[in-house]
Scaffold this motif. Structure first.
Motif, PDB file in Angstrom:
ATOM      1  N   ARG A  25       0.810  -1.209   0.000  1.00  0.00           N
ATOM      2  CA  ARG A  25       0.000   0.000   0.000  1.00  0.00           C
ATOM      3  C   ARG A  25       0.850   1.270   0.000  1.00  0.00           C
ATOM      4  O   ARG A  25       0.498   2.282  -0.601  1.00  0.00           O
ATOM      5  N   MET A  26       2.009   1.211   0.678  1.00  0.00           N
ATOM      6  CA  MET A  26       2.920   2.369   0.646  1.00  0.00           C
ATOM      7  C   MET A  26       3.356   2.637  -0.792  1.00  0.00           C
ATOM      8  O   MET A  26       3.447   3.786  -1.223  1.00  0.00           O
ATOM      9  N   GLU A  28       1.719   1.789  -3.534  1.00  0.00           N
ATOM     10  CA  GLU A  28       0.598   2.314  -4.323  1.00  0.00           C
ATOM     11  C   GLU A  28       0.457   3.823  -4.131  1.00  0.00           C
ATOM     12  O   GLU A  28       0.269   4.571  -5.085  1.00  0.00           O
ATOM     13  N   ARG A  29       0.576   4.247  -2.871  1.00  0.00           N
ATOM     14  CA  ARG A  29       0.433   5.686  -2.609  1.00  0.00           C
ATOM     15  C   ARG A  29       1.590   6.469  -3.215  1.00  0.00           C
ATOM     16  O   ARG A  29       1.403   7.539  -3.795  1.00  0.00           O
ATOM     17  N   ARG A  32       1.157   6.859  -6.901  1.00  0.00           N
ATOM     18  CA  ARG A  32       0.116   7.848  -7.222  1.00  0.00           C
ATOM     19  C   ARG A  32       0.606   9.274  -6.992  1.00  0.00           C
ATOM     20  O   ARG A  32       0.293  10.180  -7.745  1.00  0.00           O
ATOM     21  N   ARG A  33       1.379   9.455  -5.915  1.00  0.00           N
ATOM     22  CA  ARG A  33       1.887  10.807  -5.646  1.00  0.00           C
ATOM     23  C   ARG A  33       2.764  11.294  -6.792  1.00  0.00           C
ATOM     24  O   ARG A  33       2.773  12.462  -7.132  1.00  0.00           O
ATOM     25  N   GLU A  35       2.371  10.409  -9.744  1.00  0.00           N
ATOM     26  CA  GLU A  35       1.533  10.412 -10.944  1.00  0.00           C
ATOM     27  C   GLU A  35       2.183   9.636 -12.085  1.00  0.00           C
ATOM     28  O   GLU A  35       2.179  10.057 -13.243  1.00  0.00           O
ATOM     29  N   PRO A  46     -10.629  -1.753  -9.682  1.00  0.00           N
ATOM     30  CA  PRO A  46      -9.321  -1.707 -10.352  1.00  0.00           C
ATOM     31  C   PRO A  46      -8.177  -1.508  -9.365  1.00  0.00           C
ATOM     32  O   PRO A  46      -8.291  -0.691  -8.449  1.00  0.00           O
ATOM     33  N   ARG A  47      -7.120  -2.288  -9.518  1.00  0.00           N
ATOM     34  CA  ARG A  47      -5.943  -2.139  -8.667  1.00  0.00           C
ATOM     35  C   ARG A  47      -4.730  -1.916  -9.562  1.00  0.00           C
ATOM     36  O   ARG A  47      -4.680  -2.419 -10.690  1.00  0.00           O
ATOM     37  N   PRO A  89       8.130   5.965   2.879  1.00  0.00           N
ATOM     38  CA  PRO A  89       8.459   6.275   4.269  1.00  0.00           C
ATOM     39  C   PRO A  89       9.954   6.116   4.562  1.00  0.00           C
ATOM     40  O   PRO A  89      10.655   5.409   3.829  1.00  0.00           O
TER      41      PRO A  89
END
Lengths: 255, 632
Positions: A25-26, A28-29, A32-33, A35, A46-47, A89
């Motif tokens: 999940r880290m 994925e974020r 997205r950040r 882009e 959708p994943r 992180p």
């Protein structure tokens, strides 16, 4: 035409207490950040198309985690490790990236063994020497574990490709080991159980994952012909091992 | 005064979900402590996964850390395995930001969102190494404080809390910090007296109660403390665009998404709803600020889901446009918690399911129109069926409906009306999808202070259980209706703390001393501990929970004020019994409930008319209009 990019990253420090799923999940974020043009699965929910190799147990550190990301267009690969590390992180740093050849095997299929540094609490180095010697000399290392409520018996010996004491630590002794991934991934704790029941693991670091090409052991990212961007991080420990993992021969011909 | 991390680290390999204790969230602060600074430890008395997303706590955390003279960190109730490790190793409650001992802070401040966490509050105080009774604390002990909705009846925790904050915290936190800074070094008693002069702050030790049987005989304010403690209300939500840096946890938590509060307060006037009563008036965030907070928040966090939060989000002026704009900026899911069915339209349904379909829950609350008039949830059956049809037609396959049982004047016909509604919704769904299903979730009603139902005697545990079984049996053959219910035993325990007076403190202490932590977790809930505690304190369930209160009775929260006039609430209670509904005062003349006039503030709404769709509590059909932009 979508393409796949393979990343190598480290997981060190406090963040090691997050789970494999948390790390996914880290990522994925972070993607997205930035882009980035990540490809998504079709359908109801959708994943992003990410595929991790072997899961790392919660609490273990790693110098060599890998992730393949499917992208819709080619990104600036040399810039990616630094950009991604910025978005991930503290303790998760991307150390290399490379474009995969079309048709390259997935990490799940390809990785045959992992190298580990395993700290054993309350074990004197001389005792460690003796335990390791006995284990390596043994014909088999029988381990009984519970799976779905039933006792299953395994011989661990073929999966222990290498193990040697490295030296004392503040709380015990550090071992270095290479453990096979097939037919199932052997965990450091199982090695300790095979050495002597009751041994307690301290700091555990995965130092490398290995694939095989033409009888040679290679790091999954360096095996790619497309040159990779590398940061000035420690490279995984590339020491020869003493055994050969299952399936290594049949991988000889894989391009 | 330093980090406990080296001692904590070895324990984390021995507990479940160790990521609960590491901090490291995106947005987490690493404050620099110093003896002159006022240090707050904001503590959520439940697990990290439940507590981390709490917006109130995050807002205060940011506001305090923006100051030069104060610092704030966060803490969460350690799960039972971690508590065991901490106690075995002589380690205290700690902050997750810098792993500092709780005792090293000036204030241990709890967020109270639910009654059943009260025993965890005691456990956290004890784990911090602070005496659990405020009377036993000395000048060197931290203050123990609380805020959040449950503080509107703080009496059950009066023995354990040094001070309590009523209402919006944004301004109060600053005033309290000022007092704590200016009084450093002074005797604890003097500092508490000074805090009692801050509007919105209640210092329980400055009030003395006498009792007469189950009733309160008198309340006396000591030392010139205010006779009536008024809540705090911020006039304009637009002045407070917080949290600016919502925390992004490394591990999964509830509501794991960007949350943007679109308005505070609600004047729908649902009579069972304490939140709607105590947070009046309605203060909308300017739509442009909402857009900015959503856009910047998504960019910063990397989330692909945003929740527009409020007590009834579909009532936000221009909700269609805002949702349409967000959905238009990419693969973003919008979730709208607390959706009223009379304002849910096909347009909203289409917009929010663009990226990923999130769960959809509606709360008709009661099974018959008569019952909904009693509780003033004025949505008619057509509203519900229209909303359900909108959702099923847009591809949802399962919808959750939330109901209360044990409401005033409820008959079995009302209870069974829930089954009728659910069946009809399934029939509508089957027009679009053969596997359409409805989840009916039923909770037992717990009367709360500062609502028109504050006088109502809660249904007995047995009566609630009977109603649950009645419904279960009725729905036995309806395989496409899944019935879930809240345990009536837990509802009863909530009732003990919800309207209890100061004497309930002994009950909470009994439950805690006998190992009763995490009572809101069904695997840990133990009704017997609560019953034993009541018996030991010489109290009964009948008096505390089931008894109807009298009009002339002093209620445990009568010395506190949420702005609402008691005679307004009493009149509304009479109206409820007469089955008379009351329209939303945002769009109709004022009923003088007191929440605006008392504080010289007013509703802040961008639209003078209700959003389109449904009957909008008017009982009439309102023309449905949709802006073309959201029809995508």
């Amino acid at each position: 035409m979508n393409m796949r990019v393979r990343f190598r990253f480290v997981k060190l420090g406090k963040v090691r207490f997050t789970s494999h799923r948390d790390v996914a999940r880290m990522w994925e974020r972070a993607l997205r950040r930035l882009e980035l043009p990540v490809a998504y699965t079709e359908g109801f929910s959708p994943r992003p198309k990410l595929s991790f190799g072997l899961a790392l147990s919660t609490g273990h550190e790693s110098m060599a985690e890998y992730l393949d990301v499917e992208l819709r267009e080619e990104p600036d690969i040399p810039a990616m490790p630094a950009q991604l590390s910025e978005q991930l992180p503290v303790g998760i740093d991307v150390t290399a990236a490379a474009l995969l050849e079309p048709g390259s095997p997935s990490l799940q299929e390809d990785v045959l063994s992992c190298s580990w540094r395993i700290e054993v609490r309350d074990l004197a180095p001389t005792d460690a020497d003796a335990l390791v010697e006995t284990a390596l000399a043994a014909e088999e290392l029988i381990l009984t574990r519970t799976r779905k409520g039933k006792d299953v018996t395994d011989d661990l010996r073929p999966a222990v490709l290498a193990v040697r004491p490295v030296g004392p630590t503040l709380v015990g002794t550090e071992l270095e080991a290479e453990l096979a991934v097939h037919p199932r991934s052997v965990r450091p704790a199982e090695l300790l159980l095979a050495l002597r029941p009751g041994l307690e693991e301290g700091r555990v670091v995965r130092t490398a994952q290995w694939i095989w090409r033409d009888g040679a052991r290679l790091e999954p990212l360096l095996a790619e012909p497309a040159a990779t961007a590398r940061l000035s991080r420690e490279d995984p420990d590339v020491r020869p091992c003493t055994g050969t993992p299952q399936h290594a021969e049949e991988r000889a011909g894989v391009a | 005064m330093s980090s406990l991390w080296p001692q904590l680290e070895p324990l984390l390999g021995k507990v479940q979900k160790p990521a609960r204790y590491i901090g490291c969230e995106d947005g987490a602060q690493v404050p620099e402590h110093s003896p002159e600074k006022v240090s707050w430890l904001f503590t959520y008395p439940d697990t990290y996964e439940i507590g981390l997303p709490n917006q109130g706590l995050q807002i205060l955390y940011e506001l305090v850390n923006e100051r030069d003279d104060a610092v704030a960190e966060r803490s969460y109730a350690p799960w039972t395995d971690m508590e065991e490790q901490l106690r075995a190793n002589g380690l205290p409650l700690f902050s997750v930001d810098t792993h500092r001992a709780a005792r090293d802070f000036d204030v241990l401040a709890f967020n109270l969102s639910a009654e059943l966490v009260y025993t965890n509050v005691l456990n956290c105080i004890d784990l911090a190494g602070i005496p659990i009774h405020s009377a036993d604390r000395g000048d060197d002990d931290p203050f123990v404080a609380a805020g959040g909705h449950c503080t509107y009846n703080p009496e059950p925790l009066a023995d354990f809390l040094d001070f309590v904050v009523l209402g919006d915290g944004e301004e109060a936190i600053g005033d309290i910090t000022d007092v704590l800074r200016d009084t450093k070094g002074q005797p604890r008693k003097d500092r508490l007296r000074a805090l009692a002069d801050v509007t919105g702050v209640y210092v329980p030790s400055l009030y003395v109660f006498t009792f007469d049987g189950p009733r309160i005989a008198s309340v006396t304010a000591l030392d010139g403390a205010p006779e009536l403690v008024e809540k705090r209300t911020i006039a304009d939500l637009g002045d407070w665009p917080y949290p600016k840096n919502q925390l992004v946890p490394l591990t999964e938590v509830v509501h794991d998404r960007l949350n943007v509060e679109v308005f505070r307060g609600c004047t729908r006037g649902c009579r069972f709803c304490q939140a709607g009563m105590i947070t009046r008036p309605v203060r909308e965030r300017p739509a442009d600020q909402v857009r900015t907070m959503v856009r910047d928040g998504l960019k910063r966090t990397g989330y692909d889901e945003v929740a527009l939060t409020s007590l009834s989000t579909a009532d936000f002026s221009g909700i269609d446009e805002v949702v349409g704009d967000i959905a238009g900026c990419g693969d973003i899911s919008v979730s709208l918690p607390s959706l009223r069915v009379d304002a849910f339209t096909v347009g909203i349904a289409a917009s929010i399911q663009k990226a990923r379909r999130t769960g959809l829950t509606f709360a008709p609350e009661a099974g018959t129109w008569r019952m909904r008039q009693v509780i003033n949830k004025l949505i008619n059956e057509d509203d519900l069926y229209g909303a359900v049809e909108s959702a099923f037609s847009q591809g949802w396959r399962r919808i959750k409906l939330y109901f209360l049982i044990g409401l005033p004047t409820e008959t079995d016909e009302d209870t069974l009306g829930i089954a009728t509604l659910a069946r009809q919704c399934v029939a509508i769904g089957r027009k679009y999808n053969k596997s359409a299903s409805i989840t009916v979730s039923v909770g037992g009603f717990v009367p709360k202070g500062f609502t028109p139902f504050q006088w109502f005697g809660q249904n007995t545990m047995e009566e609630l259980q009977r109603k649950v079984y009645l419904l279960r049996d009725e729905l036995r053959r309806d395989h496409q209706v899944k019935l879930k219910w809240h345990d009536p035993k837990a509802t009863m325990a909530e009732g003990i703390a919800s309207r209890g007076d100061r004497r309930i403190g002994a009950v909470i202490e009994h439950v805690w001393r006998n190992g009763g932590t995490f009572q809101e977790w069904s695997e840990h809930f133990n009704l017997q501990l609560w019953l034993d505690g009541l018996a030991a304190a010489g109290l009964t369930v009948e008096d505390t929970v089931y008894r109807h209160r009298h009009e002339d009775e002093i209620l445990p929260w009568d010395h506190l004020s949420a702005g609402l006039h008691k005679d307004f609430l009493w009149q509304d209670w009479r109206d409820a019994l007469a089955e008379v509904g009351l329209e939303d005062c945002r769009w109709t003349p004022c009923y003088d409930c007191g929440a605006c006039t008392g504080y010289s503030i007013e509703h802040v709404v961008a639209s003078a008319v209700p959003p389109a769709g449904g009957s909008q509590g008017t009982g009439q059909r309102v023309e449905l209009t949709l802006k073309p932009s959201v029809r995508a």
